[in-house]
Scaffold this motif. Structure first.
Motif, PDB file in Angstrom:
ATOM      1  N   ASP A 358     -14.525  -8.877  14.920  1.00 39.68           N
ATOM      2  CA  ASP A 358     -15.957  -9.134  14.847  1.00 39.68           C
ATOM      3  C   ASP A 358     -16.654  -8.240  13.672  1.00 39.68           C
ATOM      4  O   ASP A 358     -16.188  -7.234  13.323  1.00 39.68           O
ATOM      5  CB  ASP A 358     -16.594  -8.304  16.091  1.00 39.68           C
ATOM      6  N   ALA A 359     -17.600  -8.985  13.228  1.00 49.33           N
ATOM      7  CA  ALA A 359     -18.138  -8.536  11.916  1.00 49.33           C
ATOM      8  C   ALA A 359     -19.546  -8.591  12.181  1.00 49.33           C
ATOM      9  O   ALA A 359     -20.421  -7.941  11.048  1.00 49.33           O
ATOM     10  CB  ALA A 359     -18.077  -9.434  10.560  1.00 49.33           C
ATOM     11  N   HIS A 360     -20.181  -8.238  13.193  1.00 46.87           N
ATOM     12  CA  HIS A 360     -21.525  -8.148  13.547  1.00 46.87           C
ATOM     13  C   HIS A 360     -22.154  -6.918  13.737  1.00 46.87           C
ATOM     14  O   HIS A 360     -22.750  -6.606  14.852  1.00 46.87           O
ATOM     15  CB  HIS A 360     -22.049  -9.206  14.705  1.00 46.87           C
ATOM     16  N   TYR A 361     -21.579  -5.695  13.154  1.00 44.20           N
ATOM     17  CA  TYR A 361     -21.986  -4.491  13.231  1.00 44.20           C
ATOM     18  C   TYR A 361     -21.771  -3.566  12.148  1.00 44.20           C
ATOM     19  O   TYR A 361     -21.168  -4.172  11.307  1.00 44.20           O
ATOM     20  CB  TYR A 361     -21.305  -3.611  14.707  1.00 44.20           C
ATOM     21  N   GLN A 362     -22.769  -2.716  12.026  1.00 45.54           N
ATOM     22  CA  GLN A 362     -22.895  -1.771  10.804  1.00 45.54           C
ATOM     23  C   GLN A 362     -21.284  -1.232  10.429  1.00 45.54           C
ATOM     24  O   GLN A 362     -20.845  -0.649  11.259  1.00 45.54           O
ATOM     25  CB  GLN A 362     -23.758  -0.769  10.808  1.00 45.54           C
ATOM     26  N   LYS A 365     -17.793  -4.089   7.347  1.00 47.96           N
ATOM     27  CA  LYS A 365     -17.576  -4.700   6.017  1.00 47.96           C
ATOM     28  C   LYS A 365     -16.609  -3.803   5.270  1.00 47.96           C
ATOM     29  O   LYS A 365     -15.615  -3.884   4.788  1.00 47.96           O
ATOM     30  CB  LYS A 365     -18.778  -5.075   5.371  1.00 47.96           C
ATOM     31  N   THR A 371     -14.378 -10.147   6.785  1.00 48.73           N
ATOM     32  CA  THR A 371     -15.060 -10.478   5.285  1.00 48.73           C
ATOM     33  C   THR A 371     -14.264 -11.843   4.620  1.00 48.73           C
ATOM     34  O   THR A 371     -15.170 -12.395   3.859  1.00 48.73           O
ATOM     35  CB  THR A 371     -14.687  -9.136   4.321  1.00 48.73           C
TER      36      THR A 371
END
Length: 423
Positions: A358-362, A365, A371
């Motif tokens: 999951d890449a939907h949080y601060q 990256k 990425t």
């Protein structure tokens, strides 16, 4: 004049028959009772499986006042009486039957009392609460599924009723034959209320034998009081399961005539529930990807059968049975998922690849999560080569397609093409 099923309702959690996934030692409802930290809940499941019994036992174990209302027939004024009692004497456990029929005015009245905890609501429904109950009520309750009782659960409850001299039939000298007991445990398909009430009718409508002054309850008496015939009279009490087993194996073996014979036996016994459940299983387990349309038509046939009921239900069911028998067969899907489950149970799994995380949080990256993920729809033919399995399972194959029927043959060709391209 209260019926036996009502009189035998448990007064404590430990007296509940079945539902051990909820009320067994260390399970969620048992923990609530032990800690006296009750929260409102919705119990959903088939009739006669213990929803009201659980509510009664919770109240009995915690010593809270217990009130029972019906959302369809009792008024908002009845709810106001319960709320007033809670205000004066403390917490009240409210068993609200048919909660899926709760109107908005009644719902609006209840909500603040649920928020405060002055009313502990135990709603009961046979409907799927995620569909039939309003989000406002659902958000303030825990939802628990109550499952049909097993034959051994039903047998335990029957023995309890026969031994209980206060609330049960213990004062009557009853001789229940093994065949009669077997039929009682199986014929109501987990509905304890129907079982106990039929047992009481049989006991109280049968004259004692003048030779030994006992009330002899044999299979014919129980059949009459249940209004359901036994499949056969077998000494081991396994006929019900044997016929269901033969039903599935006949369809798997593509013998339409044998399958129709066993279907007829099940329908004559009034066992529409087992037929429907078994056909759904067969459609996906034994026919599966060889003919997916047959599974869809089986679902439609079962829906029709449930809507029209017996005896007309035999017509769509016969259509489904014949089609499933004649259809090509494949168990590749169940074999594939069972192989995957076995790997997981054996601990044979690894980390999800970073590209799929999951890449939907601060901060994702910075961790390298998602990425390098390639969005397939951005590529020709909506496909791009990238690794999806954990690295330790790279090239693992669970699905082994068959060529039984043109549909799975086509699936096999496409599967092998994609697998080759992935490598």
């Amino acid at each position: 004049m209260k019926p036996l099923a009502y009189r035998m309702r448990p007064q404590k959690i430990e007296d509940i028959v079945g539902q051990q996934h909820l009320v067994g030692p260390g399970k969620i409802i048992d923990r609530m009772v032990q800690a006296r930290l009750l929260s409102s809940m919705i119990l959903y499941g088939p009739p006669g499986t213990g929803k009201t019994s659980i509510a009664s036992a919770i109240a009995g174990s915690t010593k809270y006042a217990f009130r029972t209302l019906n959302a369809a027939t009792d008024s908002k004024k009845d709810l106001e009486v319960v709320a007033q009692e809670a205000k004066m004497s403390g917490t009240v456990v409210l068993m609200l039957d048919e909660i899926h029929r709760l109107t908005k005015p009644k719902q609006d009245f209840l909500l603040p009392h649920l928020e405060k905890g002055s009313i502990i609501l135990i709603g009961a429904t046979t409907e799927n609460p995620y569909i039939s109950i309003s989000p406002a009520i659902r958000s303030r309750t825990q939802i628990y599924e109550v499952k049909p009782l097993t034959a051994s659960d039903i047998k335990q409850a029957i023995n309890n009723a026969l031994a209980d001299s206060t609330n049960g039939l213990g004062k009557m000298d009853i001789d229940l034959t093994s065949a009669a007991m077997s039929h009682l445990t199986q014929a109501t398909y987990g509905d304890l209320r129907s079982t106990l009430n039929a047992l009481e009718l049989a006991a109280k409508s049968t004259a004692p034998d003048p030779n030994d002054n006992k009330i002899h309850l044999d299979l014919s008496v129980i059949e009459e009081c249940l209004q359901k015939k036994a499949l056969v009279q077998d000494k081991n009490g396994d006929a019900h399961y044997d016929v269901i087993s033969a039903f599935q194996k006949s369809i798997r073996g593509s013998d339409s005539d044998a399958a129709l014979h066993y279907l007829a036996r099940l329908l004559e016994a009034g066992d529409l529930i087992s037929v429907n459940r078994r056909l759904l299983t067969i459609a996906y387990e034994d026919i599966g990807l060889a003919n997916p349309a047959a599974a869809a038509r089986t679902v439609s046939a079962i829906t029709a059968a449930e809507k029209i009921g017996l005896p007309e239900a035999r017509i769509p069911l016969a259509n489904a049975v014949i089609e499933l028998c004649i259809s090509p067969k494949s168990n590749s899907a169940i074999s594939a998922i069972d192989a995957a489950i076995e790997d997981v149970r054996q601990g044979n799994y690894g980390d999800v690849p970073d590209t799929l995380k999951d890449a939907h949080y601060q901060g994702a990256k910075e961790l390298g999560h998602g990425t390098d993920y390639k969005f397939p729809h951005d590529f020709p033919h909506d496909w791009v080569r990238q690794n999806y399995l954990p690295s330790k399972l790279k090239n693992k194959q669970y699905y082994h397609p068959k060529e039984n029927g043109r549909i799975e043959t086509a699936f096999k060709q496409q599967y092998e093409l994609l697998r080759k391209a992935q490598k």
